[in-house]
Design a protein around this motif. Structure first.
Motif, PDB file in Angstrom:
ATOM      1  N   TYR A 170     -28.957  18.109  15.272  1.00  0.00           N
ATOM      2  CA  TYR A 170     -29.929  18.298  14.195  1.00  0.00           C
ATOM      3  C   TYR A 170     -31.187  19.067  14.634  1.00  0.00           C
ATOM      4  CZ  TYR A 170     -32.576  17.036   9.988  1.00  0.00           C
ATOM      5  OH  TYR A 170     -33.291  17.081   8.819  1.00  0.00           O
ATOM      6  N   LYS A 171     -31.840  18.593  15.682  1.00  0.00           N
ATOM      7  CA  LYS A 171     -33.124  19.186  16.075  1.00  0.00           C
ATOM      8  C   LYS A 171     -32.969  20.635  16.509  1.00  0.00           C
ATOM      9  CE  LYS A 171     -35.542  14.935  17.359  1.00  0.00           C
ATOM     10  NZ  LYS A 171     -36.202  14.172  18.468  1.00  0.00           N
ATOM     11  N   LEU A 174     -32.236  22.919  13.401  1.00  0.00           N
ATOM     12  CA  LEU A 174     -33.432  23.183  12.600  1.00  0.00           C
ATOM     13  C   LEU A 174     -34.421  24.085  13.333  1.00  0.00           C
ATOM     14  CD1 LEU A 174     -32.256  21.146  10.620  1.00  0.00           C
ATOM     15  CD2 LEU A 174     -34.547  20.171  10.371  1.00  0.00           C
ATOM     16  N   GLU A 178     -35.845  27.715  12.246  1.00  0.00           N
ATOM     17  CA  GLU A 178     -37.288  27.978  12.236  1.00  0.00           C
ATOM     18  C   GLU A 178     -37.588  29.302  12.943  1.00  0.00           C
ATOM     19  OE1 GLU A 178     -41.077  26.091  14.574  1.00  0.00           O
ATOM     20  OE2 GLU A 178     -39.651  24.660  13.721  1.00  0.00           O
ATOM     21  N   GLN A 206     -31.676  13.145   5.745  1.00  0.00           N
ATOM     22  CA  GLN A 206     -32.786  13.580   6.601  1.00  0.00           C
ATOM     23  C   GLN A 206     -33.199  15.012   6.269  1.00  0.00           C
ATOM     24  OE1 GLN A 206     -34.412  11.562   9.040  1.00  0.00           O
ATOM     25  NE2 GLN A 206     -35.865  13.245   8.797  1.00  0.00           N
ATOM     26  N   ASP A 209     -35.465  14.697   3.414  1.00  0.00           N
ATOM     27  CA  ASP A 209     -36.778  14.203   3.830  1.00  0.00           C
ATOM     28  C   ASP A 209     -37.592  15.288   4.537  1.00  0.00           C
ATOM     29  OD1 ASP A 209     -36.404  11.660   2.776  1.00  0.00           O
ATOM     30  OD2 ASP A 209     -35.595  10.850   4.650  1.00  0.00           O
ATOM     31  N   ASP A 210     -36.896  16.156   5.276  1.00  0.00           N
ATOM     32  CA  ASP A 210     -37.583  17.244   5.975  1.00  0.00           C
ATOM     33  C   ASP A 210     -37.845  18.449   5.074  1.00  0.00           C
ATOM     34  OD1 ASP A 210     -37.789  15.855   8.350  1.00  0.00           O
ATOM     35  OD2 ASP A 210     -35.879  16.583   9.144  1.00  0.00           O
ATOM     36  N   ASN A 211     -37.372  18.345   3.832  1.00  0.00           N
ATOM     37  CA  ASN A 211     -37.619  19.382   2.817  1.00  0.00           C
ATOM     38  C   ASN A 211     -37.243  20.779   3.324  1.00  0.00           C
ATOM     39  OD1 ASN A 211     -38.361  20.175   0.224  1.00  0.00           O
ATOM     40  ND2 ASN A 211     -40.480  20.599   0.813  1.00  0.00           N
ATOM     41  N   VAL A 212     -36.033  20.875   3.868  1.00  0.00           N
ATOM     42  CA  VAL A 212     -35.567  22.163   4.388  1.00  0.00           C
ATOM     43  C   VAL A 212     -35.402  23.158   3.245  1.00  0.00           C
ATOM     44  CG1 VAL A 212     -34.417  21.060   6.335  1.00  0.00           C
ATOM     45  CG2 VAL A 212     -33.117  21.516   4.242  1.00  0.00           C
ATOM     46  N   THR A 254     -34.987  18.783  -2.455  1.00  0.00           N
ATOM     47  CA  THR A 254     -35.125  20.196  -2.082  1.00  0.00           C
ATOM     48  C   THR A 254     -34.829  21.198  -3.181  1.00  0.00           C
ATOM     49  OG1 THR A 254     -32.815  20.467  -1.354  1.00  0.00           O
ATOM     50  CG2 THR A 254     -34.380  19.580   0.271  1.00  0.00           C
TER      51      THR A 254
END
Length: 347
Positions: A170-171, A174, A178, A206, A209-212, A254
């Motif tokens: 995941y990290k 993302l 970015e 998630q 929640d992170d509003n990707v 989102t």
């Protein structure tokens, strides 16, 4: 001897702080950062506007573990498949798929895969490790260079549909997005990026929640838990009801596009009853599209693709029930570059 720090772990502020600490000018940080993310330097020696002395100092203090192209294959339909080598000798694959309107890169997020989907070549491989964010970025940069060289145009779209499950890394996934979308690197719109998951419900939430800002594709491939359990082991812990809940949560947060992916397997999931169950799921999710995918044969795996008549009957049923559906024809089959075929197979 302590392991060197990866210089790409520094943001611009961190590089400025480093150059200030060694008594050099801050604009050297900007030059270095441009080499790393705009010019895609894969070694310190390429940074030609830095002095040899400074380049040697950077080499002494930092690592630059870049991904390189190990081999490239050309399909008769224009698709390119590249095998990449990581700094520690692992192999991964990525693909450029050219069409009249777009050039799409398909990139990997893990070395191997842990999900073991029954019909997928990558699923037969062990997961060695996650790719770092800069290794994912390197794939995109190298495929973009190939796209410009071969087709005279940059990549227009990126799909995280190669080797591995993106939401289990995941990290790094993302952070790679970015970087790809940052104005001081590649500057691609997140709306041109799609992350594909086999259905990790917790991480889909998630994302909400992170509003990707990127789009999401879900590999459904069966419309009942009984059938999905047989071909996708992940369904035992992430069943269809959990996915429906997670996808609605994601969309509420989102408003990003959601695509359902459905590979047609002869005699497994391609009947009218299957189509009817798929319509029911479609009605429960704000899905903008179902991609019905032609199955690509894999050596040692017994599944077969549905015949043309069954495929047409299946998709006609979906259309009749007001489903936005597209048949996705495979590209790059002759070089094992199509969906589900990536497995570092030699030429």
């Amino acid at each position: 001897m302590a392991e060197k720090v990866n210089i790409r772990d520094f943001d611009l502020a961190g590089l400025k702080a480093y150059f200030e600490k060694i008594g050099d000018k801050k604009f050297r940080a900007i030059q270095t950062y441009e080499w790393l993310w705009k010019k895609n330097a894969r070694s310190f020696d390429e940074m030609s506007n830095l002095s040899i002395e400074l380049r040697n100092k950077l080499k002494e203090e930092f690592s630059l573990p870049a991904v390189s192209i190990d081999a490239t294959q050309h399909s008769m339909d224009g698709t390119l498949k590249s095998r990449f080598k990581t700094h520690d000798g692992h192999l991964i694959e990525g693909v450029v798929i050219p069409t009249e309107k777009r050039n799409t890169a398909c990139v990997s997020s893990q070395i191997g895969c842990s999900l073991a989907c029954a019909f997928c070549a990558t699923g037969k491989m062990d997961r060695k490790r996650n790719l770092t964010f800069d290794e994912i970025y390197d794939q995109v940069a190298l495929l973009n260079e190939q796209s410009e060289k071969m087709y005279g145009t940059k990549l227009s779209n990126i799909v995280y549909m190669g080797m591995g499950e993106p939401l289990l890394n995941y990290k790094n996934v993302l952070k790679s997005i970015e970087k790809i979308t940052a104005s001081d690197s590649m500057g691609m719109s997140p709306k041109r990026i799609t992350v594909s998951t086999a259905g990790v419900a917790k991480m889909i939430k998630q994302l909400g929640d992170d509003n990707v800002r990127f789009n999401l594709a879900v590999s459904l491939h069966a419309a009942t838990d009984e059938k999905r359990d047989k071909i996708m082991a992940i369904n035992e812990s992430n069943n269809i009801a959990a996915l429906v809940e997670a996808l609605n949560y994601f969309y509420d947060k989102t408003k990003n596009d959601i695509t359902l992916e459905y590979v047609l397997l002869k005699g497994e999931n391609d009947t009218l009853e299957d189509a009817a169950e798929l319509v029911k799921i479609y009605r429960k999710i704000p899905t903008h599209l179902i991609n019905v995918i032609e199955y690509n044969s894999v050596l040692g795996i017994d599944f077969e693709k549905s015949d043309e008549d069954s495929t047409q009957i299946f998709t006609d049923y979906l259309v009749q029930h007001k489903v936005n559906v597209r048949i996705r024809r495979s590209r790059g089959k002759d070089i094992d570059a199509a969906c589900g075929q990536l497995a570092n197979k030699d030429k």
